[in-house]
Design an enzyme around this catalytic site. Structure first.
Site, PDB file in Angstrom:
ATOM      1  N   TYR A   1       8.938 -35.425   7.061  1.00  0.00           N
ATOM      2  CA  TYR A   1       8.078 -34.528   6.280  1.00  0.00           C
ATOM      3  C   TYR A   1       8.386 -33.094   6.693  1.00  0.00           C
ATOM      4  CZ  TYR A   1       4.450 -32.498   3.586  1.00  0.00           C
ATOM      5  OH  TYR A   1       3.814 -31.741   2.629  1.00  0.00           O
TER       6      TYR A   1
ATOM      7  N   GLN B   1       0.518 -37.498  -0.836  1.00  0.00           N
ATOM      8  CA  GLN B   1       1.264 -38.371  -1.759  1.00  0.00           C
ATOM      9  C   GLN B   1       2.683 -38.632  -1.260  1.00  0.00           C
ATOM     10  OE1 GLN B   1      -0.196 -35.525  -2.456  1.00  0.00           O
ATOM     11  NE2 GLN B   1       1.116 -34.088  -3.544  1.00  0.00           N
TER      12      GLN B   1
ATOM     13  N   ASN C   1       0.091 -29.892   6.949  1.00  0.00           N
ATOM     14  CA  ASN C   1      -1.287 -29.402   6.976  1.00  0.00           C
ATOM     15  C   ASN C   1      -2.257 -30.580   7.153  1.00  0.00           C
ATOM     16  OD1 ASN C   1      -1.470 -30.642   4.489  1.00  0.00           O
ATOM     17  ND2 ASN C   1      -1.574 -28.748   3.311  1.00  0.00           N
TER      18      ASN C   1
ATOM     19  N   SER D   1      -0.902 -25.484  13.263  1.00  0.00           N
ATOM     20  CA  SER D   1      -0.325 -24.954  14.505  1.00  0.00           C
ATOM     21  C   SER D   1      -1.389 -24.369  15.438  1.00  0.00           C
ATOM     22  CB  SER D   1       0.689 -23.864  14.169  1.00  0.00           C
ATOM     23  OG  SER D   1       1.692 -24.407  13.362  1.00  0.00           O
TER      24      SER D   1
ATOM     25  N   GLN E   1       1.100 -17.810  15.347  1.00  0.00           N
ATOM     26  CA  GLN E   1       0.658 -19.145  14.918  1.00  0.00           C
ATOM     27  C   GLN E   1      -0.447 -19.055  13.870  1.00  0.00           C
ATOM     28  OE1 GLN E   1       2.701 -21.899  15.879  1.00  0.00           O
ATOM     29  NE2 GLN E   1       3.643 -19.915  16.201  1.00  0.00           N
TER      30      GLN E   1
ATOM     31  N   HIS F   1       0.453 -19.235  10.132  1.00  0.00           N
ATOM     32  CA  HIS F   1       0.878 -20.474   9.480  1.00  0.00           C
ATOM     33  C   HIS F   1      -0.151 -20.982   8.477  1.00  0.00           C
ATOM     34  CE1 HIS F   1       4.580 -21.716  11.451  1.00  0.00           C
ATOM     35  NE2 HIS F   1       4.084 -21.366  12.621  1.00  0.00           N
TER      36      HIS F   1
ATOM     37  N   GLU G   1      -0.949 -27.302  21.566  1.00  0.00           N
ATOM     38  CA  GLU G   1       0.408 -27.559  21.077  1.00  0.00           C
ATOM     39  C   GLU G   1       1.392 -26.660  21.840  1.00  0.00           C
ATOM     40  OE1 GLU G   1       1.166 -26.096  17.147  1.00  0.00           O
ATOM     41  OE2 GLU G   1       3.030 -27.228  16.951  1.00  0.00           O
ATOM     42  N   HIS G   2       1.103 -25.345  21.847  1.00  0.00           N
ATOM     43  CA  HIS G   2       1.956 -24.389  22.576  1.00  0.00           C
ATOM     44  C   HIS G   2       1.121 -23.695  23.643  1.00  0.00           C
ATOM     45  CE1 HIS G   2       3.474 -24.241  18.307  1.00  0.00           C
ATOM     46  NE2 HIS G   2       4.577 -24.575  18.941  1.00  0.00           N
TER      47      HIS G   2
ATOM     48  N   ASP H   1      10.092 -21.850  18.236  1.00  0.00           N
ATOM     49  CA  ASP H   1       9.954 -22.297  16.851  1.00  0.00           C
ATOM     50  C   ASP H   1      11.304 -22.401  16.158  1.00  0.00           C
ATOM     51  OD1 ASP H   1       7.250 -22.602  16.858  1.00  0.00           O
ATOM     52  OD2 ASP H   1       6.796 -20.729  15.816  1.00  0.00           O
TER      53      ASP H   1
ATOM     54  N   GLU I   1      -3.380 -71.443  31.894  1.00  0.00           N
ATOM     55  CA  GLU I   1      -3.892 -70.938  30.602  1.00  0.00           C
ATOM     56  C   GLU I   1      -4.169 -72.097  29.633  1.00  0.00           C
ATOM     57  OE1 GLU I   1      -1.101 -68.030  29.090  1.00  0.00           O
ATOM     58  OE2 GLU I   1      -1.687 -66.538  30.577  1.00  0.00           O
TER      59      GLU I   1
ATOM     60  N   HIS J   1       3.764 -74.434  26.179  1.00  0.00           N
ATOM     61  CA  HIS J   1       4.491 -73.440  26.973  1.00  0.00           C
ATOM     62  C   HIS J   1       4.985 -74.091  28.261  1.00  0.00           C
ATOM     63  CE1 HIS J   1       2.266 -70.661  24.390  1.00  0.00           C
ATOM     64  NE2 HIS J   1       2.922 -69.629  24.895  1.00  0.00           N
TER      65      HIS J   1
HETATM   66  N1  LIG Z   1       2.546 -29.070  14.711  1.00  0.00           N
HETATM   67  C1  LIG Z   1       3.752 -28.740  14.324  1.00  0.00           C
HETATM   68  O1  LIG Z   1       4.724 -29.128  14.953  1.00  0.00           O
HETATM   69  C2  LIG Z   1       3.964 -27.860  13.099  1.00  0.00           C
HETATM   70  C3  LIG Z   1       5.248 -27.352  12.756  1.00  0.00           C
HETATM   71  C4  LIG Z   1       5.389 -26.573  11.585  1.00  0.00           C
HETATM   72  C5  LIG Z   1       4.269 -26.335  10.780  1.00  0.00           C
HETATM   73  N2  LIG Z   1       3.073 -26.855  11.167  1.00  0.00           N
HETATM   74  C6  LIG Z   1       1.880 -26.729  10.335  1.00  0.00           C
HETATM   75  O2  LIG Z   1       2.213 -27.339   9.117  1.00  0.00           O
HETATM   76  C7  LIG Z   1       1.327 -26.863   8.151  1.00  0.00           C
HETATM   77  C8  LIG Z   1       2.071 -26.525   6.881  1.00  0.00           C
HETATM   78  O3  LIG Z   1       1.099 -26.443   5.880  1.00  0.00           O
HETATM   79  P1  LIG Z   1       1.431 -26.003   4.407  1.00  0.00           P
HETATM   80  O4  LIG Z   1       0.136 -26.062   3.667  1.00  0.00           O
HETATM   81  O5  LIG Z   1       2.188 -24.739   4.430  1.00  0.00           O
HETATM   82  O6  LIG Z   1       2.443 -27.109   3.853  1.00  0.00           O
HETATM   83  P2  LIG Z   1       2.333 -28.702   3.744  1.00  0.00           P
HETATM   84  O7  LIG Z   1       3.620 -29.135   3.158  1.00  0.00           O
HETATM   85  O8  LIG Z   1       1.917 -29.326   5.019  1.00  0.00           O
HETATM   86  O9  LIG Z   1       1.171 -28.968   2.696  1.00  0.00           O
HETATM   87  C9  LIG Z   1       1.329 -28.684   1.332  1.00  0.00           C
HETATM   88  C10 LIG Z   1       0.817 -29.856   0.538  1.00  0.00           C
HETATM   89  O10 LIG Z   1      -0.568 -30.066   0.827  1.00  0.00           O
HETATM   90  C11 LIG Z   1      -1.169 -30.676  -0.282  1.00  0.00           C
HETATM   91  N3  LIG Z   1      -2.440 -30.031  -0.573  1.00  0.00           N
HETATM   92  C12 LIG Z   1      -2.752 -28.725  -0.460  1.00  0.00           C
HETATM   93  N4  LIG Z   1      -4.013 -28.521  -0.864  1.00  0.00           N
HETATM   94  C13 LIG Z   1      -4.480 -29.723  -1.279  1.00  0.00           C
HETATM   95  C14 LIG Z   1      -5.719 -30.172  -1.799  1.00  0.00           C
HETATM   96  N5  LIG Z   1      -6.722 -29.334  -2.003  1.00  0.00           N
HETATM   97  N6  LIG Z   1      -5.863 -31.478  -2.093  1.00  0.00           N
HETATM   98  C15 LIG Z   1      -4.843 -32.352  -1.867  1.00  0.00           C
HETATM   99  N7  LIG Z   1      -3.657 -31.977  -1.372  1.00  0.00           N
HETATM  100  C16 LIG Z   1      -3.486 -30.689  -1.083  1.00  0.00           C
HETATM  101  C17 LIG Z   1      -0.250 -30.509  -1.461  1.00  0.00           C
HETATM  102  O11 LIG Z   1       0.214 -31.777  -1.830  1.00  0.00           O
HETATM  103  C18 LIG Z   1       0.885 -29.652  -0.962  1.00  0.00           C
HETATM  104  O12 LIG Z   1       2.124 -30.126  -1.441  1.00  0.00           O
HETATM  105  C19 LIG Z   1       0.610 -25.666   8.739  1.00  0.00           C
HETATM  106  O13 LIG Z   1      -0.678 -26.092   9.112  1.00  0.00           O
HETATM  107  C20 LIG Z   1       1.441 -25.347   9.950  1.00  0.00           C
HETATM  108  O14 LIG Z   1       0.646 -24.769  10.946  1.00  0.00           O
HETATM  109  C21 LIG Z   1       2.904 -27.607  12.275  1.00  0.00           C
HETATM  110  N1  LIG Z   2       5.039 -23.025  15.034  1.00  0.00           N
HETATM  111  C1  LIG Z   2       5.371 -24.160  14.213  1.00  0.00           C
HETATM  112  C2  LIG Z   2       4.955 -25.406  14.973  1.00  0.00           C
HETATM  113  O1  LIG Z   2       3.616 -25.421  15.175  1.00  0.00           O
HETATM  114  C3  LIG Z   2       6.827 -24.249  13.891  1.00  0.00           C
HETATM  115  C4  LIG Z   2       7.397 -23.137  13.083  1.00  0.00           C
HETATM  116  C5  LIG Z   2       8.374 -23.205  12.135  1.00  0.00           C
HETATM  117  N2  LIG Z   2       8.576 -21.950  11.709  1.00  0.00           N
HETATM  118  C6  LIG Z   2       7.823 -21.155  12.345  1.00  0.00           C
HETATM  119  N3  LIG Z   2       7.076 -21.860  13.181  1.00  0.00           N
HETATM  120 ZN   LIG Z   3       5.400 -21.085  14.234  1.00  0.00          ZN
END
Ligand SMILES: NC(=O)c1ccc[n+]([C@@H]2O[C@H](COP(=O)([O-])OP(=O)(O)OC[C@H]3O[C@@H](n4cnc5c(N)ncnc54)[C@H](O)[C@@H]3O)[C@@H](O)[C@H]2O)c1
Ligand SMILES: N[C@H](CO)Cc1c[nH]c[nH+]1
Ligand SMILES: [Zn+2]
Length: 441
Positions: A136, A197, A220, A243, A265, A268, A333-334, A367, A421, A426
């Site tokens: 993903y 989905q 997300n 994040s 962070q 994001h 996380e960080h 990152d 047992e 066995h």
């Molecule tokens: N922990 C990690 O290692 C790491 C690394 C990179 C990014 N992140 C995090 O990833 C996340 C990326 O989020 P994003 O939103 O930019 O992209 P994303 O791809 O995670 O989410 C987008 C998708 O969320 C769904 N969505 C949005 N609103 C919706 C709703 N109301 N109902 C149903 N589905 C819905 C949609 O299908 C959309 O395609 C951020 O929270 C970021 O902090 C975490």
């Molecule tokens: N900080 C995110 C992980 O939580 C990863 C990322 C990608 N690009 C920028 N930042």
């Molecule tokens: Zn980042």
């Protein structure tokens, strides 16, 4: 004039500190029953209606004008085309980052092993890569070519046969850097779908999306919640949700640097969490002033403000010992150790996805290109989860190869335990293989 940012202030000396901290960290503050129910409904729809549901959700949530699933599939040729569409500088940066990530991850590869006992019995562990992995790559509020590298390179290093990537393309806008990164990292197939989905499609398969053995990668709250629900049907790496950054600072780093590290962070996602812990009350105020000064200059000021005001905090502690206690409680996380001698504190850190040592090591370097993986456990799950790695794409099988003598000896022990047992099949299965001794007893 700058408006002040309403960031929560906590003090570890407050008798109610633990309760306030628990509230600040609670998963419930980003996910509620409505999100959970929506994700369950989406998963069910994808299971029942496959591609048709994927097309509908992609139209609804990503605003993509897709007529059929064919509009949401990209082959290798499209990835190769993307490589020609990015600038030379971008290509060089992607290749440099990819190389560093690969070198780091090659060290994680586990090999099969075995040993032979005196009677010839061989015991061991066979390591096998997954057949098919689903990656993903988030893409709702930002595009993440770096996440393509972080997901795909460890899979390739592990030797996964087929790497399938999903990435949303809001309003149908494909990010060429994301596709170029997929080309460089050797991704086999790409579907431009996202959210719950996409996770459901990878977990259960549809007419077009192949079912995978494990779904990995960040996303997300919809993505993180969906991964929780499909676990068991497929493997998942961890909960890598919105994040987080926790900065522990002794008060001697430039407050502008720290404010920007917190923003890095927060930008994001509105649900991201940025926290600063310091024993220096004046320093916390100087960082608050830097936040007020710098926030209006940020491209993503709206997201940063919502995140900082809703989920951020400036926490005053008694001393550095207590700062580390708070860090371990949060299990971020960080974790940035923005202090004079980070090595001195490292042995006391027990829970963090990644630890950034010293004032010069900004989390942003991790990152993109330092080498270690940026897909990391969030919401306190660093207590029991680790960064995404080659080991996530490898599984282990135990090997037991008894010699005649070994089976006979082990059979005696197994027989006693099996009869204890009351499992006589066995016991008898083991006993058949016990050798009669030389005197014929
Ligand atoms: N922990 C990690 O290692 C790491 C690394 C990179 C990014 N992140 C995090 O990833 C996340 C990326 O989020 P994003 O939103 O930019 O992209 P994303 O791809 O995670 O989410 C987008 C998708 O969320 C769904 N969505 C949005 N609103 C919706 C709703 N109301 N109902 C149903 N589905 C819905 C949609 O299908 C959309 O395609 C951020 O929270 C970021 O902090 C975490
Ligand atoms: N900080 C995110 C992980 O939580 C990863 C990322 C990608 N690009 C920028 N930042
Ligand atoms: Zn980042």
């Amino acid at each position: 004039m700058t408006t002040s940012t309403a960031i929560r202030r906590l003090n570890a000396a407050d008798p109610d500190f633990a309760r306030h901290l628990d509230h600040l960290l609670s998963w419930e503050s980003v996910s509620d029953d409505a999100v959970n129910q929506r994700v369950l409904d989406i998963i069910q729809a994808v299971r029942e209606r496959g591609d048709a549901a994927l097309v509908e959700f992609t139209q609804r949530f990503d605003g993509v004008d897709a007529k059929s699933i064919d509009d949401l599939i990209l082959g290798r040729e499209r990835l190769e085309l993307a490589l020609t569409r990015i600038t030379a500088e971008q290509r060089q940066a992607l290749e440099k980052a990819a190389e560093r990530v690969r070198l780091y991850h090659e060290r994680q590869k586990q090999d099969s092993w075995s040993y032979t006992e005196a009677d010839g019995t061989v015991l061991g562990q066979k390591v096998t890569p997954l057949d098919r992995a689903g990656l993903y790559v988030p893409g709702g509020k930002a595009s993440y070519p770096s996440s393509v590298l972080m997901n795909a390179i460890p899979a390739k290093v592990a030797g996964v046969s087929e790497v399938v990537m999903v990435v949303p393309t809001p309003r149908g806008e494909v990010n060429e850097l994301v596709l170029a990164a997929a080309c460089i990292a050797g991704v086999d197939r790409v579907f431009t779908i996202g959210g719950a989905q996409a996770v459901a499609a990878l977990a259960y398969g549809t007419e077009s999306v192949p079912q995978v053995d494990k779904v990995v990668g960040p996303g997300n709250i919809y993505v993180a919640t969906a991964k929780r629900h499909v676990f068991g049907q497929v493997g998942i790496d961890m909960i890598a949700g919105p994040s987080e950054i926790l900065v522990v600072c002794d008060g001697q780093t430039d407050p502008d640097w720290i404010a920007m590290d917190l923003f890095s962070q927060a930008e994001h996602d509105e649900d991201a969490q940025s926290i600063l812990v310091s024993p220096d009350a004046d320093f916390l105020e100087r960082v608050a002033a830097s936040i007020d000064k710098l926030l209006p200059t940020m491209d993503r000021a709206g997201i940063i403000r919502t995140s900082m005001e809703g989920r951020g905090a400036l926490i005053q502690v008694r001393d550095m010992e207590q700062a580390i206690e708070v860090a371990n409680r949060i299990a971020p996380e960080h974790l940035e150790l923005s202090v004079a001698d980070p090595q001195a504190w490292l042995p006391k850190i027990r829970h963090a996805g990644a630890i950034f040592m010293g004032r010069h090591t900004s989390e942003a370097l991790g990152d993109y290109c330092a080498g270690p993986n940026h897909v990391l456990p969030t919401s306190g799950t660093a207590r029991f989860s680790s960064p995404l790695g080659v080991y996530d794409f490898q599984k282990r099988s135990s090997i037991i190869f008894c010699s005649e003598q070994g089976a006979s000896e082990l059979g005696k022990t197994a027989s006693v335990l099996a009869r204890g047992e009351s499992l006589s099949a066995h016991a008898r299965s083991a006993e058949y293989r016990i050798l009669a001794d030389k005197e014929g007893n």
